[in-house]
Each structure stands twice: as structure tokens, then as C-alpha cells.
Scaffold this motif. Structure first.
Motif, PDB file in Angstrom:
ATOM      1  N   PHE A  92      53.590 -76.626-106.730  1.00 56.71           N
ATOM      2  CA  PHE A  92      54.751 -75.737-106.009  1.00 56.71           C
ATOM      3  C   PHE A  92      55.988 -76.213-106.641  1.00 56.71           C
ATOM      4  O   PHE A  92      56.980 -75.588-106.682  1.00 56.71           O
ATOM      5  N   SER A  93      56.104 -77.637-107.018  1.00 51.02           N
ATOM      6  CA  SER A  93      57.574 -78.174-107.843  1.00 51.02           C
ATOM      7  C   SER A  93      57.678 -77.347-108.939  1.00 51.02           C
ATOM      8  O   SER A  93      58.571 -76.976-109.147  1.00 51.02           O
ATOM      9  N   LYS A  94      56.611 -76.804-109.762  1.00 55.22           N
ATOM     10  CA  LYS A  94      56.724 -76.149-111.149  1.00 55.22           C
ATOM     11  C   LYS A  94      57.209 -74.892-110.508  1.00 55.22           C
ATOM     12  O   LYS A  94      58.045 -74.167-111.318  1.00 55.22           O
ATOM     13  N   ALA A  95      56.736 -74.251-109.625  1.00 50.95           N
ATOM     14  CA  ALA A  95      57.188 -72.937-109.151  1.00 50.95           C
ATOM     15  C   ALA A  95      58.503 -73.008-108.724  1.00 50.95           C
ATOM     16  O   ALA A  95      59.301 -71.942-108.842  1.00 50.95           O
ATOM     17  N   ILE A  96      58.888 -73.987-107.983  1.00 50.80           N
ATOM     18  CA  ILE A  96      60.252 -74.010-107.444  1.00 50.80           C
ATOM     19  C   ILE A  96      61.263 -74.172-108.426  1.00 50.80           C
ATOM     20  O   ILE A  96      62.516 -73.601-108.560  1.00 50.80           O
ATOM     21  N   PHE A  97      60.913 -75.211-109.391  1.00 45.96           N
ATOM     22  CA  PHE A  97      62.099 -75.579-110.489  1.00 45.96           C
ATOM     23  C   PHE A  97      61.993 -74.415-111.456  1.00 45.96           C
ATOM     24  O   PHE A  97      63.083 -74.360-111.995  1.00 45.96           O
ATOM     25  N   SER A  98      61.040 -73.566-111.515  1.00 49.22           N
ATOM     26  CA  SER A  98      61.008 -72.491-112.572  1.00 49.22           C
ATOM     27  C   SER A  98      61.639 -71.411-111.717  1.00 49.22           C
ATOM     28  O   SER A  98      61.819 -70.316-112.334  1.00 49.22           O
ATOM     29  N   LEU A  99      62.088 -71.516-110.700  1.00 50.73           N
ATOM     30  CA  LEU A  99      62.344 -70.402-109.572  1.00 50.73           C
ATOM     31  C   LEU A  99      61.444 -69.227-109.856  1.00 50.73           C
ATOM     32  O   LEU A  99      61.882 -67.948-109.610  1.00 50.73           O
ATOM     33  N   ASP A 100      60.093 -69.453-109.873  1.00 50.86           N
ATOM     34  CA  ASP A 100      59.277 -68.170-109.770  1.00 50.86           C
ATOM     35  C   ASP A 100      58.637 -68.004-108.391  1.00 50.86           C
ATOM     36  O   ASP A 100      57.284 -68.154-108.311  1.00 50.86           O
ATOM     37  N   ILE A 101      59.525 -67.977-107.137  1.00 53.07           N
ATOM     38  CA  ILE A 101      58.787 -67.969-105.918  1.00 53.07           C
ATOM     39  C   ILE A 101      58.229 -66.583-105.756  1.00 53.07           C
ATOM     40  O   ILE A 101      57.285 -66.673-104.955  1.00 53.07           O
ATOM     41  N   ALA A 102      58.469 -65.707-106.483  1.00 55.46           N
ATOM     42  CA  ALA A 102      57.699 -64.268-106.371  1.00 55.46           C
ATOM     43  C   ALA A 102      56.228 -64.600-106.758  1.00 55.46           C
ATOM     44  O   ALA A 102      55.600 -63.774-106.240  1.00 55.46           O
ATOM     45  N   SER A 103      55.893 -65.214-107.414  1.00 56.45           N
ATOM     46  CA  SER A 103      54.451 -65.712-107.882  1.00 56.45           C
ATOM     47  C   SER A 103      53.556 -65.856-106.640  1.00 56.45           C
ATOM     48  O   SER A 103      52.451 -65.578-106.704  1.00 56.45           O
ATOM     49  N   PHE A 104      54.267 -66.533-105.677  1.00 53.23           N
ATOM     50  CA  PHE A 104      53.393 -66.662-104.174  1.00 53.23           C
ATOM     51  C   PHE A 104      53.169 -65.435-103.455  1.00 53.23           C
ATOM     52  O   PHE A 104      52.302 -65.679-102.708  1.00 53.23           O
ATOM     53  N   THR A 123      52.956 -62.174-104.764  1.00 55.24           N
ATOM     54  CA  THR A 123      52.243 -60.814-105.257  1.00 55.24           C
ATOM     55  C   THR A 123      50.848 -61.359-105.799  1.00 55.24           C
ATOM     56  O   THR A 123      50.538 -62.398-106.222  1.00 55.24           O
ATOM     57  N   THR A 124      50.053 -60.267-105.941  1.00 49.83           N
ATOM     58  CA  THR A 124      48.792 -60.677-106.505  1.00 49.83           C
ATOM     59  C   THR A 124      48.887 -60.844-107.880  1.00 49.83           C
ATOM     60  O   THR A 124      48.015 -61.656-108.534  1.00 49.83           O
ATOM     61  N   ALA A 125      49.662 -59.933-108.624  1.00 51.10           N
ATOM     62  CA  ALA A 125      49.908 -60.414-110.067  1.00 51.10           C
ATOM     63  C   ALA A 125      50.255 -61.859-110.349  1.00 51.10           C
ATOM     64  O   ALA A 125      49.930 -62.385-111.412  1.00 51.10           O
ATOM     65  N   GLY A 126      51.403 -62.120-109.437  1.00 42.96           N
ATOM     66  CA  GLY A 126      51.802 -63.634-109.603  1.00 42.96           C
ATOM     67  C   GLY A 126      50.757 -64.705-109.300  1.00 42.96           C
ATOM     68  O   GLY A 126      50.552 -65.554-110.047  1.00 42.96           O
ATOM     69  N   ILE A 127      49.926 -64.419-108.190  1.00 42.35           N
ATOM     70  CA  ILE A 127      48.917 -65.436-108.185  1.00 42.35           C
ATOM     71  C   ILE A 127      47.820 -65.360-109.316  1.00 42.35           C
ATOM     72  O   ILE A 127      47.098 -66.488-109.601  1.00 42.35           O
TER      73      ILE A 127
END
Length: 114
Positions: free
Chosen positions: A13-25, A27-31
Motif C-alpha cells: 500500500f505504501s508503494k502504491a500511495i507513494f507512486s500515486l497509483d491509487i487507481a490500481s486498487f 480496477t481489475t486491470a490494476g489489480i
């Protein structure tokens, strides 16, 4: 396993937040992209193990105190392992049916006592 899961989830979660990739959580493509990472797969597996162990223990302990025969609980545990929420719904249904049967038959006794 719980500590492993919490640590891995924090890292992911910290990697996703720091990379500002919140959309990955959301969408199915992001997951799908997240689970291409070995750390995410390990976190998912740890989550699976923690959830199943806790839920199975809950089913067994609760059914024993409620007097539900263990053979009725085993399919609920298997359903929980393979289909998650379906196992919980099946256990709640079995528990309610057994409570109804015990209420109708006042001479019935609890089968297990821990």
C-alpha cells in the motif's frame, strides 16, 4: 501469518500511495498488474491463509458451543476455503437451522462442550 500479511500489505500500500497509483486498487486491470509482483502474490497468499485459519477456527469453536454436529460444519469450512463468503453464509445458515431444530426439540442436548 498475520504479522507477515500486515507487513506485506503495508509495503504494497505504501508503494502504491507513494507512486500515486491509487487507481490500481479500483480496477481489475490494476489489480492484475499488482499480482504480477511476487510480493503482492505473497501478501495475497498470506491473506488467504490468515482468513481461512481464523474463519475455520471460529466455525469450529462457535459450533461446539452451540451444539452443532461437526460433520455439518466441515462443508462450511471447505466452502469458505474455496469460495470465501459463501462458506460464511453456509455456516450462518447451518447455525440458524440447528438453533431452530434445538428450539423445537427441548430434549436435544449440545453435542460438544469445550
Amino acid at each position: 501469518y498475520s504479522l507477515l500479511y500486515v507487513t506485506l500489505a503495508y509495503v504494497l500500500f505504501s508503494k502504491a500511495i507513494f507512486s500515486l497509483d491509487i487507481a490500481s486498487f479500483s480496477t481489475t486491470a490494476g489489480i492484475g498488474r499488482m499480482f504480477s509482483d511476487a510480493t503482492a502474490v505473497l501478501a495475497g497468499w498470506a491473506h488467504f491463509i490468515v482468513f481461512d485459519l481464523w474463519t475455520a477456527r471460529f466455525f469450529v469453536m462457535d459450533s461446539a458451543s452451540a451444539g452443532i454436529p461437526h460433520l455439518l460444519v466441515v462443508p462450511c469450512i471447505l466452502a469458505c476455503m474455496f469460495f470465501g463468503p459463501l462458506g460464511l453464509v453456509s455456516y450462518v445458515t447451518v447455525r440458524k437451522l440447528c438453533q431452530t431444530a434445538q428450539t423445537r426439540n427441548p430434549l436435544s442436548t449440545k453435542t460438544f462442550k469445550f
